[in-house]
Motif scaffolding. Structure first.
Motif, PDB file in Angstrom:
ATOM      1  N   HIS A 192     120.242 108.622  36.803  1.00  0.00           N
ATOM      2  CA  HIS A 192     119.967 109.744  37.703  1.00  0.00           C
ATOM      3  C   HIS A 192     119.089 109.306  38.870  1.00  0.00           C
ATOM      4  N   CYS A 217     115.571 114.503  34.632  1.00  0.00           N
ATOM      5  CA  CYS A 217     116.993 114.199  34.708  1.00  0.00           C
ATOM      6  C   CYS A 217     117.785 115.243  33.922  1.00  0.00           C
ATOM      7  N   TYR A 230     125.298 113.331  32.809  1.00  0.00           N
ATOM      8  CA  TYR A 230     125.676 111.917  32.771  1.00  0.00           C
ATOM      9  C   TYR A 230     126.001 111.380  31.377  1.00  0.00           C
TER      10      TYR A 230
END
Length: 407
Positions: A186, A346, A351
């Motif tokens: 990130h 993050c 992700y």
């Protein structure tokens, strides 16, 4: 029900492994639990048997006494494990699933969650947006450096590994999905790292090393990592990073020797609020050093990804302003250079599935890059001590001896 041992913060510089209550589907009163969360029912939760639970630099800030964390707080927000019980509202996660637990606790229902901003969920912390397991002022959800832990909103939060046997073969790598790998990634994404980028990452701790791996995964041409710790810099070099020893002075001069000019395309802060100075001030805490340095060495029009932790309360800060999270940032410099700044937790769920696939298909070896080192749960106090002294390792606690068997 089984006994439950966990790592408990006892006060500045001290943690102990103690017996703690086995988790249930209701939040109980205890150290750090927000009063407004006491009695909260969690029928949407799952009980996880921890296979791996990591020591994080963010935990270390609390253990050093640099936050307002209360004694008795169960630590830990990096959790990988097996589902052993589900609440009556859980539909899709099943007992026996091997899962990664994002360190952000998110409801999946609020505006921010629906926009993918799971680091600032509006429904899990009564004081402000954003929550995490075992962390000060984050709602009081019990930490996961334990044998068993409750995860709320299980269908939303848990990332199931598609094949248990295959996952156990790569379990140390997959254990990095709960926090540091997505966090480093990130930082790079928000700094604009792409094919051919030159990147400077401040900090060679586990998040900085994960950012280095991520920068290469994103196609960076040159990845430079800066730190004061020679062992950690050596670890960064082990997978292809260039390095800068900031104890030798301003990183710009050393960067110029590497890339031919004293600036880079992208800057990442993986240090946070306990930053030290550069050169002659390398032993002195200078909390704004990294941010100001990144503005100096990132090209005009570039971006700064800032996954490094900054806090609103730091009782151990060097000055009164820093105790409230106020730092002497050269915002005018960043404005003049049209920098973009991206801060905050993050959003792991943005992700983690992609990074899981990269691990399972041998595109990345994150555990090797961060020197992931399994230790028994009972050795957690020693792991904290060694990490605090600057060990170039990512300590992974093994509460049930399953990592030892997998290895």
């Amino acid at each position: 029900m089984p006994d439950n041992k966990a790592v408990v913060y006892q006060g500045p510089g001290k943690v102990e492994v103690q017996e703690v209550p086995y988790p249930g589907f209701e939040l109980k009163d205890g150290p750090g639990v927000n009063p407004a969360n006491v009695g909260r029912k969690v029928p949407h939760g799952a009980i996880i048997k921890a296979v791996a639970t990591n020591i994080c630099g963010s935990d270390q800030h609390m253990v050093r006494g640099r936050t307002t964390a209360p004694a008795g707080l169960t630590l830990g927000h990096e959790i990988t494990g097996e589902v052993i019980e589900t609440g009556p509202d859980v539909e899709f996660i099943k007992v026996g699933d091997l899962v990664s637990v994002p360190f952000n606790i998110a409801c999946g229902r609020c505006r921010n969650c629906k926009e993918g901003k799971t680091g600032v969920c509006e429904n899990v912390n009564p004081d402000r947006a954003g929550s995490a397991y075992g962390y000060v002022d984050m709602g009081g959800w019990v930490g996961g450096q334990a044998q068993y832990v409750l995860v709320p909103y299980a269908d939303w939060n848990l990332l199931k590994f598609p094949d248990r046997d295959r996952a156990m073969e790569k379990i140390l790598d997959l254990a990095m999905l709960s926090d540091i790998f997505p966090t480093g990634y990130h930082g790079c994404v928000s700094a604009g790292v792409t094919t051919g980028s030159t990147v400077y990452i401040a900090g060679a701790g586990p998040v900085g090393l994960a950012a280095g791996v991520s920068a290469f995964l994103l196609g960076a041409a040159v990845v430079i990592v800066g730190d004061l710790n020679k062992e950690r810099l050596e670890q960064a070099r082990s997978f292809g990073c260039e390095t800068v020893d900031v104890s030798q002075g301003d990183p710009q001069d050393q960067i110029a020797q590497i890339v031919g000019e004293p600036e880079v395309d992208c800057g990442v802060d993986a240090v946070g609020f306990e930053a030290r100075g550069h050169g002659a001030e390398a032993e002195t805490e200078r909390p704004a050093t990294v941010l100001n340095s990144l503005m100096q060495l990132t090209r005009a029009g570039g971006a700064l990804g800032i996954p490094g932790l900054y806090v609103t309360g730091d009782p151990g800060a060097a000055d009164e302003a820093a105790k409230k999270g106020s730092l002497s940032i050269r915002l005018g410099l960043g404005w003049a250079k049209s920098h973009a700044f991206y801060t905050g937790q993050c959003p792991v769920m943005r992700y983690n599935r992609k990074l899981m696939m990269a691990i399972l298909h041998d595109r990345v070896q994150i555990a090797k890059a961060v020197n992931a080192t399994p230790i028994p749960l009972d050795r957690a106090p020693q792991g904290y001590e060694e990490f605090d002294r600057g060990a170039a390792r990512k300590y992974v606690l093994d509460p049930h001896g399953l990592l030892a068997k997998a290895g």
